[in-house]
Design a protein around this motif. Structure first.
Motif, PDB file in Angstrom:
ATOM      1  N   ASN A 214       0.824  -1.209   0.000  1.00  0.00           N
ATOM      2  CA  ASN A 214       0.000   0.000   0.000  1.00  0.00           C
ATOM      3  C   ASN A 214       0.860   1.261   0.000  1.00  0.00           C
ATOM      4  OD1 ASN A 214      -2.241  -1.621   0.022  1.00  0.00           O
ATOM      5  ND2 ASN A 214      -3.199  -0.637   1.774  1.00  0.00           N
ATOM      6  N   VAL A 215       2.045   1.194   0.612  1.00  0.00           N
ATOM      7  CA  VAL A 215       2.984   2.322   0.525  1.00  0.00           C
ATOM      8  C   VAL A 215       3.495   2.470  -0.898  1.00  0.00           C
ATOM      9  CG1 VAL A 215       5.249   3.146   1.264  1.00  0.00           C
ATOM     10  CG2 VAL A 215       3.677   2.225   2.950  1.00  0.00           C
ATOM     11  N   GLU A 216       3.803   1.363  -1.546  1.00  0.00           N
ATOM     12  CA  GLU A 216       4.271   1.423  -2.932  1.00  0.00           C
ATOM     13  C   GLU A 216       3.179   1.965  -3.855  1.00  0.00           C
ATOM     14  OE1 GLU A 216       6.426  -1.850  -4.534  1.00  0.00           O
ATOM     15  OE2 GLU A 216       7.111  -2.563  -2.589  1.00  0.00           O
ATOM     16  N   ARG A 217       1.931   1.601  -3.594  1.00  0.00           N
ATOM     17  CA  ARG A 217       0.830   2.143  -4.405  1.00  0.00           C
ATOM     18  C   ARG A 217       0.749   3.657  -4.257  1.00  0.00           C
ATOM     19  NH1 ARG A 217      -2.065  -2.740  -2.356  1.00  0.00           N
ATOM     20  NH2 ARG A 217      -2.316  -4.143  -4.145  1.00  0.00           N
ATOM     21  N   ASN A 218       0.865   4.144  -3.033  1.00  0.00           N
ATOM     22  CA  ASN A 218       0.837   5.590  -2.817  1.00  0.00           C
ATOM     23  C   ASN A 218       2.044   6.274  -3.438  1.00  0.00           C
ATOM     24  OD1 ASN A 218      -1.576   5.525  -1.415  1.00  0.00           O
ATOM     25  ND2 ASN A 218      -0.619   5.448   0.600  1.00  0.00           N
TER      26      ASN A 218
END
Length: 652
Positions: A214-218
């Motif tokens: 989810n950090v990589e998506r952001n």
């Protein structure tokens, strides 16, 4: 001597008279009209007062000293000190952000990522040569060296802007190989922005709480260079010309996404074979005829997810999703700036990226002609079993948190009584009904006035109903999920000592009752894996009944007031425990139940499942299953205390 003192006093008095004359001249004004004279006299009385004039003198002196200090500092300081500085502008060389390390900047952007991992992030490690249009749609995705070929295939089929994070180990040869292929492939260097994430532990441990997906998506989303983004996994195939559809309806779709709505791309997966349909007609034939493809909504049965295959099959225009639940995580196209960001507390939970937006009042609209197909051979990112269990439990709590947060946001903005709050009313009625309802159980010691709850329309009195029907079901059936729920009292209460009507000498029931919940899929003999259940949504409520199970004994009526007979915590949440044989299961424990009066009693346990999809406005929770304990005796302190104590000692 007296003459000199008198001269000094006269000189001081002349200065004061002169200053008073200036104040009278510049401040006091004579009225022009007779009717204004009385008002002006009152005003002049204040202006002529000694404290006011002293305040004016102090202000003048302070202004002169302050101005003189600044002028002297400018005149006698170096030229560099004249520079006007702002510490909040990161684009200027004098900003404090410039002094931060790169890892500190990244950790402030992505607070849930680990600092040691984020310090190796390189935004725009490879930057696309073509600048996309602002209204274009950028695909955001995550890749590794193992899935690099899938990114190359996606870039070729999409032929549009892509913002991707590349997660690699600290290996110069891997980066050199990828960089060489990137610079030699036109579909990559023209359209794909690569943001590098290096971890020293290697790619096998990269999908973890250090840098959650989810950090990589952001990260990919924040560096996307267009106003619209689409979070698309690499294990999908773009079959239709989605880009052409978006360009054709760009104005209409942009207006929807600007309001916060999202466009859903239906996803399908193979059940057999690997035939790839090109048109919607061919796809419908493979789904209904050969049944080699099914509509795939994760966490839902095939062809029965909220996307609704039957509606999509017959539709030739956008249609709204009406069967949303908290686990719905389709591939969506959304605004980069309007939508909430993915919650970074999850390792890999795409539904958490969409829940906040839906509860805020935004809708899902399904594209009628476009679709994607999951690749049958591509595996998802490896996430540990421990992370999976933690994700499920954390997401249940996150759901309740978002209900409260988004509901209060709508209420603060004055949108609670509008259509914008329809979603949160349907999904979160059980949570919001408890807002602003303090505990008034002891009104004698509560000093504040009792107020009505702000959202009285959600009041649910299902736990206060009088259960006068002695019939019960120890096994209940959930028609929606096709599951049976069985309650088994695995530790029966044997006896207790009455605690009377005081609060100091409470004696709990011995042994404390423990009830096990067994969940089975309809038509199967083995229980469902407890890790797959939404554990926080099960609640067990206990009531006191006569030993023949004919009458409820919860209340003693002594007008004008009523008194509870069964004391303690009457509601229990399940715990994941192991039995003496080492088998894991769900158990409800009631360790602090006590009874005020002596007699023969039995306990009735009622199971309720607080599934959010069941909640509608003014709804009540249904009792899924019930079970009675064996009858037991409550003794007074004087009646047969010896045998009671002997039993306790022998049990100990």
């Amino acid at each position: 001597m007296e003459a000199s003192g008198k001269l000094a006093r006269d000189e001081k008095s002349s200065y004061l008279n002169r200053m008073n004359g200036w104040i009278d001249h510049y401040i006091l004004q004579q009225p022009l009209l007779p009717q204004q004279q009385q008002q002006q006299q009152q005003k002049n009385r204040i202006l002529k007062s000694r404290p006011f004039r002293l305040l004016v003198v102090v202000y003048i002196l302070f202004s002169v000293l302050f101005t003189g200090t600044h002028i002297s500092s400018w005149l006698f300081s170096t030229k560099d000190a004249w520079t006007y500085q702002r510490t909040y502008d990161a684009l200027e060389p004098y900003s404090l952000v410039s002094d931060m390390s790169h890892g500190l900047k990244m950790s402030k952007l992505f607070s849930k990522g680990h600092y040691d991992a984020l310090q190796y992030v390189q935004p725009f490690w490879q930057k696309a040569s073509v600048i996309p249009d602002e209204l274009d749609t950028t695909i955001i995705t995550t890749t590794t060296p193992e899935t690099w070929k899938d990114l190359v295939f996606l870039a070729k089929s999409w032929d549009g802007p892509i913002s991707a994070t590349l997660h690699v180990a600290k290996d110069a040869s891997i980066k050199a190989t990828i960089q060489a292929e990137y610079q030699s492939n036109p579909s990559l260097f023209k359209n794909v922005d690569l943001h590098l994430i290096e971890t020293p532990t290697g790619i096998k441990q990269s999908v973890s709480v250090l840098v959650p997906l989810n950090v990589e998506r952001n990260l990919a989303r924040i560096y996307a260079r267009s106003q619209h983004v689409c979070d698309m996994p690499l294990n999908t195939i773009l079959v239709t010309d989605l880009r052409q559809t978006l360009l054709k309806h760009q104005t209409k779709y942009a207006a929807l996404m600007k309001k916060g709505d999202m466009l859903v791309i239906p996803t399908f997966k193979h059940t057999s074979g690997q035939e790839i349909p090109v048109t919607k007609k061919e796809l419908v034939g493979l789904v209904q005829g050969e049944k080699s493809l099914v509509l795939h909504d994760a966490h839902f049965e095939s062809n029965k997810g909220p996307t609704d295959f039957e509606t999509w099959k017959a539709s030739d225009a956008l249609y709204k999703v009406t069967g949303y639940t908290m686990d719905y995580e389709p591939i969506v196209i959304q605004s980069k700036t309007v939508q909430p960001w993915c919650s970074e507390r999850f390792v890999d939970k795409r539904s958490a990226c969409l829940l906040s937006s839906y509860l805020a009042g935004n809708d899902f609209y399904v594209l009628p002609s476009d679709f994607v197909i999951y690749k049958p051979t591509t595996a998802n990112a490896a996430i540990s079993d421990l992370d999976t269990v933690i994700e499920k439990r954390l997401y249940a709590k996150f759901y309740w948190e978002q209900c409260v947060y988004q509901g209060r946001q709508l209420d603060a903005m004055g949108l609670w009584n509008t259509a914008k709050s329809d979603h949160i009313r349907q999904q979160c009625s059980r949570v919001i009904q408890n807002w602003d309802q303090p505990n008034y159980s002891n009104t004698t010691h509560y000093p504040y006035p009792q107020t009505e709850p702000r959202f009285q329309q959600f009041a649910d009195n299902s736990l206060n109903e009088e259960y006068t029907n002695p019939t019960y079901r120890s096994i209940g059936l959930d028609e929606r999920e096709k599951r049976t729920y069985e309650l088994v009292v695995c530790q029966q209460p044997l006896h207790a000592r009455m605690c009377g009507f005081g609060e100091k000498d409470r004696r709990p029931i011995d042994p404390p009752p423990i009830v096990q919940l067994i969940v089975k899929q309809q038509g199967q003999d083995s229980p469902v894996d407890v890790q797959m259940l939404q554990i926080p949504f099960f609640v067990l409520h206990v009531t006191l009944w006569s030993d023949d199970r004919a009458e409820e004994r919860n209340i003693i009526s002594n007008p004008p007031k009523c008194t509870r007979v069964l004391m303690g915590s009457l509601v229990s949440s399940p715990s994941l425990l192991k039995n003496p044989e080492g088998e894991q299961g769900l158990y409800f424990a009631f360790p602090d139940l006590s009874i005020r009066t002596e007699g023969r009693y039995t306990l009735r346990f009622s199971l309720m499942k607080l599934a959010n999809s069941d909640f509608q406005e003014n709804a009540k929770s249904k009792i899924v299953a019930q079970v009675f304990s064996d009858p037991f005796t409550v003794y007074s302190a004087k009646k047969n205390p010896l045998s009671y104590q002997k039993h306790l000692l022998s049990k100990a």
